[in-house]
Design an enzyme around this catalytic site. Sequence first.
Site, PDB file in Angstrom:
ATOM      1  N   GLY A  11       7.163  -1.184 -14.413  1.00  0.00           N
ATOM      2  CA  GLY A  11       7.371  -0.882 -13.219  1.00  0.00           C
ATOM      3  C   GLY A  11       9.010  -1.200 -12.963  1.00  0.00           C
ATOM      4  O   GLY A  11       9.509  -1.485 -13.804  1.00  0.00           O
ATOM      5  N   ILE A  35      -0.488  -0.552 -17.752  1.00  0.00           N
ATOM      6  CA  ILE A  35      -1.981   0.125 -17.574  1.00  0.00           C
ATOM      7  C   ILE A  35      -2.059   1.688 -18.104  1.00  0.00           C
ATOM      8  O   ILE A  35      -0.869   2.118 -18.419  1.00  0.00           O
ATOM      9  CB  ILE A  35      -2.092   0.269 -15.917  1.00  0.00           C
ATOM     10  CG1 ILE A  35      -1.110   0.693 -15.171  1.00  0.00           C
ATOM     11  CG2 ILE A  35      -2.571  -1.348 -15.644  1.00  0.00           C
ATOM     12  CD1 ILE A  35      -1.379   0.894 -13.862  1.00  0.00           C
ATOM     13  N   ILE A  55      -4.824  -5.652 -14.521  1.00  0.00           N
ATOM     14  CA  ILE A  55      -4.914  -7.025 -13.877  1.00  0.00           C
ATOM     15  C   ILE A  55      -6.392  -7.379 -13.349  1.00  0.00           C
ATOM     16  O   ILE A  55      -6.791  -8.450 -13.063  1.00  0.00           O
ATOM     17  CB  ILE A  55      -3.838  -7.277 -12.995  1.00  0.00           C
ATOM     18  CG1 ILE A  55      -3.712  -8.766 -12.615  1.00  0.00           C
ATOM     19  CG2 ILE A  55      -3.932  -6.300 -11.692  1.00  0.00           C
ATOM     20  CD1 ILE A  55      -2.500  -8.821 -11.617  1.00  0.00           C
ATOM     21  N   TYR A 143       0.485  -4.950   2.661  1.00  0.00           N
ATOM     22  CA  TYR A 143       1.389  -5.549   1.743  1.00  0.00           C
ATOM     23  C   TYR A 143       1.878  -6.967   2.068  1.00  0.00           C
ATOM     24  O   TYR A 143       1.517  -7.999   1.124  1.00  0.00           O
ATOM     25  CB  TYR A 143       2.710  -4.634   1.504  1.00  0.00           C
ATOM     26  CG  TYR A 143       3.655  -5.010   0.622  1.00  0.00           C
ATOM     27  CD1 TYR A 143       4.750  -5.725   1.097  1.00  0.00           C
ATOM     28  CD2 TYR A 143       3.307  -5.034  -0.635  1.00  0.00           C
ATOM     29  CE1 TYR A 143       5.900  -6.063   0.179  1.00  0.00           C
ATOM     30  CE2 TYR A 143       4.671  -5.326  -1.601  1.00  0.00           C
ATOM     31  CZ  TYR A 143       5.616  -5.803  -1.151  1.00  0.00           C
ATOM     32  OH  TYR A 143       6.578  -6.458  -2.049  1.00  0.00           O
ATOM     33  N   LYS A 147       1.007 -10.687   0.250  1.00  0.00           N
ATOM     34  CA  LYS A 147       1.984 -11.333  -0.398  1.00  0.00           C
ATOM     35  C   LYS A 147       1.731 -12.796   0.377  1.00  0.00           C
ATOM     36  O   LYS A 147       1.991 -13.867  -0.384  1.00  0.00           O
ATOM     37  CB  LYS A 147       3.116 -10.964   0.188  1.00  0.00           C
ATOM     38  CG  LYS A 147       3.722  -9.631  -0.614  1.00  0.00           C
ATOM     39  CD  LYS A 147       3.624 -10.052  -2.125  1.00  0.00           C
ATOM     40  CE  LYS A 147       4.117  -8.805  -3.259  1.00  0.00           C
ATOM     41  NZ  LYS A 147       3.728  -9.116  -4.529  1.00  0.00           N
TER      42      LYS A 147
HETATM   43  C1  VAH Z   1       8.952  -2.360  -0.533  1.00  0.00           C
HETATM   44  N1  VAH Z   1      10.948  -2.612  -2.162  1.00  0.00           N
HETATM   45  O1  VAH Z   1       9.927  -1.860   0.113  1.00  0.00           O
HETATM   46  C2  VAH Z   1       9.468  -3.208  -1.677  1.00  0.00           C
HETATM   47  C3  VAH Z   1      10.012  -4.627  -1.321  1.00  0.00           C
HETATM   48  C4  VAH Z   1      11.087  -6.043   0.550  1.00  0.00           C
HETATM   49  C5  VAH Z   1      10.566  -4.673  -0.024  1.00  0.00           C
HETATM   50  O2  VAH Z   1       8.792  -5.580  -1.219  1.00  0.00           O
HETATM   51  O3  VAH Z   1       7.890  -2.144  -0.321  1.00  0.00           O
END
Ligand code: VAH
Length: 316
Positions: A11, A35, A55, A143, A147
């Site tokens: 990645g 992967i 994973i 996302y 996190k």
């Molecule tokens: C995104 N590049 O834009 C990633 C990153 C803080 C940004 O997590 O989702």
Amino acid sequence: MNKIFVIGATGQIGSELTMELRKRYGNDNVVAGYITGAEPKGILKESGPSALADITDRNALAAIVKKYAIDTIYNLAALLSVVAESKPSLAWHIGIDGLWNVLEVARECGCAVFTPSSIGSFGPETPAINTPQDTIQRPRTMYGVTKVTGELLSDYYFHKYGVDTRSVRFPGIISYVTPPGGGTTDYAVDIFYYAVKGDDFICPIKPGTKMDMMYMPDALHAAIQIMEAEPARLIHRNAFNIASMSFGPEEIYEAIKGLKPDFKMSYQIESLKQSIADTWPDCLDDSCARNEWDWCPRYDLQSMSKDMLEKLSLKL
Ligand code: VAH
């Protein structure tokens, strides 16, 4: 760190982190996990061992850790913010079910674990200017939810089982090797490709939308330095604010235009990216990382822009 396993080694971060770790720790001591469909190629494939590492397959992860006597796992498997909004259950499956697998294997095999968090772990209620290390985290994206959960789960495994988990909250990362895929901050990478090709750039983010950004060499340095840090100095673990530069589209445009006077940019706002960016902070307070493990970035907007244009001109 002696034997290192990088999950997600092909990645945007993983491809460069794997090479940097091989340079520092020896090619044969860093296993590139990948992967199906994202196999390592070229120097990443030829310079050291690699292994198929989904994973979501705990047994496969355990077999690799045991085969190579791994003592440190870098877990870089994740869907980025924009893609995660269209595939929220997959984002959770990789980000959290996957992390659970990594932490269980690490607990059984005695590995340290680095799983990056992000400025995406903050939300609209978070103080946007000089965002504190310890503050409210109510992200509005899947996302960000993965996190924050990842930070809590990693801290849980440290406090409950003594697993040596550490991580940082990455800003948007800018690099010229492997393009990012599906991120809100990708515009800050794409703009350089357009500038080098001599094309006009259409920016998807509104002027004035400040976000923390970082050049890849600094991001790699942070990911390695935190894992080498003296554990006794760490008051925090998952995850440290780190920062190097904060800018909006008009500022990176001016920095590039200063080096390529003919470069032109216009705006065509993408509502999903803008709505995500609007919930993220402007700039983080990274004093804890500086005090607890001597974090210190080397690049700013001017020096990064100069290096990116030079390196991309050679690459393209
Ligand atoms: C995104 N590049 O834009 C990633 C990153 C803080 C940004 O997590 O989702």
